[in-house]
Scaffold this motif. Structure first.
Motif, mmCIF file in Angstrom:
data_model
loop_
_atom_site.group_PDB
_atom_site.id
_atom_site.type_symbol
_atom_site.label_atom_id
_atom_site.label_comp_id
_atom_site.label_asym_id
_atom_site.label_seq_id
_atom_site.Cartn_x
_atom_site.Cartn_y
_atom_site.Cartn_z
ATOM 1 N N GLN A 36 -5.233 40.569 16.179
ATOM 2 C CA GLN A 36 -4.066 39.324 16.838
ATOM 3 C C GLN A 36 -2.920 39.873 17.350
ATOM 4 O O GLN A 36 -2.564 40.974 17.104
ATOM 5 C CB GLN A 36 -3.752 38.525 15.554
ATOM 6 N N SER A 37 -2.859 39.293 18.503
ATOM 7 C CA SER A 37 -1.585 39.585 19.434
ATOM 8 C C SER A 37 -0.706 38.121 19.428
ATOM 9 O O SER A 37 -1.186 37.268 19.589
ATOM 10 C CB SER A 37 -1.733 40.094 20.585
ATOM 11 N N SER A 39 1.265 37.112 16.685
ATOM 12 C CA SER A 39 0.966 36.614 15.315
ATOM 13 C C SER A 39 2.161 35.437 15.204
ATOM 14 O O SER A 39 3.263 35.479 15.260
ATOM 15 C CB SER A 39 0.984 37.721 14.239
ATOM 16 N N ASN A 44 -0.808 32.928 21.087
ATOM 17 C CA ASN A 44 -1.414 34.021 20.419
ATOM 18 C C ASN A 44 -2.804 34.335 21.089
ATOM 19 O O ASN A 44 -3.373 33.758 21.344
ATOM 20 C CB ASN A 44 -1.228 34.143 19.027
ATOM 21 N N ARG A 46 -6.621 36.579 19.921
ATOM 22 C CA ARG A 46 -7.468 37.230 18.753
ATOM 23 C C ARG A 46 -8.421 37.909 19.610
ATOM 24 O O ARG A 46 -9.400 37.358 20.328
ATOM 25 C CB ARG A 46 -7.848 36.459 17.867
ATOM 26 N N TYR A 80 -1.860 27.502 19.758
ATOM 27 C CA TYR A 80 -2.243 28.452 18.607
ATOM 28 C C TYR A 80 -3.403 28.314 18.487
ATOM 29 O O TYR A 80 -4.149 27.395 17.945
ATOM 30 C CB TYR A 80 -1.213 28.231 17.546
#
Length: 280
Positions: A36-37, A39, A44, A46, A80
């Motif tokens: 993940q970036s 978070s 974000n 994944r 998200y």
């Protein structure tokens, strides 16, 4: 030059530039959180690695920008992307202002608000297989779902990056902005995408992949979302809400050679031709 030698040179050239025939289907499973970036924040991503290699980065999107009362004039903006039992889901930025009280904040979204749904807003996931990659998507697996499991699937066949990544774009203009349907029936929609899987199940053994993309289109970018009538109207209106989580995908993964690689390989082929002629 003999025909046999000509064919050999062609095969050598194709190998040098990385062009091959059909690839074995690669699977990407979303039953864990991936890499993940960003978070805990909207926007974000994944990243997952396929069982035969190849990175896939996913992000979440929804039409929550520019409108607090409806979706017709709203733009697509980042949401998200959450990981749950049953697969990946989406929490958008609605914050209840348009009538969806189940989402709007990442920490306080309640079931089924953290699914990819079309309740008030239209949620989607962007699949990015990375620079130089091209994938013909083959199946999408819906994990946990509620009420209904209809889905919209598009491939990006335009140039550059999808426009909604950097500009104000609504779902209703996607089909004139580089996105294409992937069904021979010219429909963007797949009904009952859970494919007979049990509703609200977290048992991955019971999930059933749904075949998609009978046109066999390949692309770096794919957009998968809950049934979206802004993208394309339905012949018959379906008012049942769709709440789904995506547990995995399969596709034929390949790479597009860089132009410099093709030039170098072409030079090598010309050298082989010249050598052959001198020996003749």
């Amino acid at each position: 030059m003999t025909t046999r030698f000509s064919r050999s040179l062609v095969a050598t050239f194709l190998a040098l530039i990385g062009v091959t025939g059909a690839h074995a289907a690669t699977s990407w499973s979303f039953t864990d959180g991936g890499n993940q970036s960003g978070s805990g924040a909207f926007g974000n991503t994944r990243t997952y690695v396929g069982d035969l290699g190849g990175n896939l980065t996913l992000s979440a999107w929804s039409d929550t920008k520019n409108s607090t009362t409806g979706t017709q004039n709203a733009y697509i903006e980042s949401a998200y992307l959450g990981t749950y039992s049953g697969g990946l889901g989406v929490t958008n930025r609605d914050a209840g202002t348009a009538g969806d009280t189940n989402e709007g904040t990442i920490q306080n979204s309640t079931s089924p608000g953290h699914t990819m749904d079309n309740n008030v807003r239209f949620d989607s996931m962007l699949f990015d297989f990375g620079a130089g990659a091209s994938v013909a998507l083959k199946t999408v697996t819906v994990g946990w779902w509620k009420t209904d499991s209809d889905m919209t699937v598009l491939a990006y066949t335009g140039t550059g990056k999808p426009t909604f990544l950097s500009a104000n774009v609504g779902y209703s203009t996607l089909l004139t902005s580089g996105w294409s349907v992937v069904k021979a029936s010219n429909s963007a929609h797949y009904t009952n995408a859970a494919n007979g899987g049990v509703a609200q199940s977290t048992n991955a053994a019971g999930y059933k992949p749904l075949a998609v993309n009978d046109l066999n289109i390949s692309s770096r970018y794919w957009l998968v979302g809950a049934l979206n009538t802004l993208v394309q109207a339905l012949p018959n209106v379906d008012t049942t809400k769709d709440f789904i989580k995506i547990a995995g995908v399969t596709g034929e993964y390949g790479r597009v050679p860089e132009p410099t690689s093709a030039v170098l390989a072409g030079g090598g082929l010309l050298g082989l031709l010249a050598l052959r002629r001198r020996r003749s």
